[in-house]
Write an enzyme that holds these catalytic residues in place. Structure first.
Site, PDB file in Angstrom:
ATOM      1  N   TYR A 161       0.839  -1.202   0.000  1.00  0.00           N
ATOM      2  CA  TYR A 161       0.000   0.000   0.000  1.00  0.00           C
ATOM      3  C   TYR A 161       0.877   1.257   0.000  1.00  0.00           C
ATOM      4  O   TYR A 161       0.674   2.176  -0.796  1.00  0.00           O
ATOM      5  CB  TYR A 161      -0.913  -0.010   1.224  1.00  0.00           C
ATOM      6  N   LYS A 165       1.182   4.023  -3.095  1.00  0.00           N
ATOM      7  CA  LYS A 165       0.833   5.434  -2.936  1.00  0.00           C
ATOM      8  C   LYS A 165       2.039   6.345  -3.180  1.00  0.00           C
ATOM      9  O   LYS A 165       1.890   7.446  -3.734  1.00  0.00           O
ATOM     10  CB  LYS A 165       0.235   5.674  -1.551  1.00  0.00           C
TER      11      LYS A 165
END
Length: 256
Positions: A161, A165
């Protein structure tokens, strides 16, 4: 100088929002439609999109709901073709769809890693690639990538994650470098934890949230509306000189 209502209006605009069936995506769709935009709401769950459609139409705006799985690399072009055929060329894209499967780096599987990277990073590129030519032809547009505070800070049990990002922020800058000459503004919105179903699933375990809140000067998480309001600003003519930025909605977490 134009008046306030004109600078902050989306009247006559078409906005595409991914991940539009729940949480933050629903708030973004409702907020943009309240400012005058017609909405293309994209998500995997067609039934859940009915709620989004109802909120948008209650604002007197059109909502084209499209069930699509953006993990499929072909989906973006298929969606773009349908949008152009039914509504015309959108000039606002909000890449909101995302996922997280919290596990340590050792426990994370390759399949989970690939799914997270494909939805959080590859899909925004594919959607932007499919829609940017129409924005260029129209004379400009807005691309708003929903990133995360985790793009710039370590977050244990969130390896793919965080990587996705951070990559999305970098991609946003390249979009800016290539498309700013065509009057397309591309920005990344980087919230802290937002209390959505996904936020509750990830952070509502034991004292995990409380320990995290101790690091936020504001002492709380963000609401979907607070993030949606920033998205609205970035979608309007008022933000025409804001481009290639990572804007944090984190209650001061990254300031200390």
């Amino acid at each position: 100088m134009t008046d306030l209502s004109t600078r902050f209006s989306l009247q006559g605009r078409i906005a595409v929002v991914t991940g539009a069936s729940r949480g933050l995506g629903v708030s973004i769709c409702e907020t943009l439609s309240a400012a005058g935009a017609d909405i293309v709401a994209i998500a995997r769950d067609e039934a859940l999109l009915d709620e989004t459609r109802a909120l948008v139409t209650a604002q007197g705006r059109t909502c084209l709901a499209i069930a699509a799985d953006l993990l499929d690399a072909r989906a973006a072009e298929q969606v773009a073709t349908r949008i152009r055929g039914e509504l015309g060329a959108p000039t606002i894209l909000v890449n909101n769809a995302g996922m997280s499967i919290p596990k340590s780096l050792i426990e994370q599987s390759v399949e989970e890693w690939d799914s997270i990277l494909n939805l959080n990073l590859r899909a925004p590129w594919l959607m932007a690639r499919a829609l940017a030519p129409g924005m260029i032809e129209a004379g400009g547009g807005k691309i708003i990538n929903i990133s995360s505070m985790a793009s710039s800070v370590a977050l244990t049990d969130h390896g793919p994650y965080v990587a996705s990002k951070a990559g999305l922020n970098g991609l946003t800058k390249v979009m800016t470098a290539e498309w700013a000459p065509h009057n397309i503004q591309c920005n990344a919105v980087c919230p802290t934890v937002v209390w959505t179903p996904m936020g509750e699933r990830v952070w509502g375990v034991g004292d995990k949230l409380q320990r995290f809140l101790e690091k936020i000067p504001a002492g709380r998480v963000a609401t979907p509306q607070e993030v949606a309001d920033l998205v609205l600003y970035l979608a309007t003519p008022a933000s025409g000189m804001i481009n290639g930025q990572e804007i944090f909605v984190d209650g001061g977490y990254t300031a200390i």
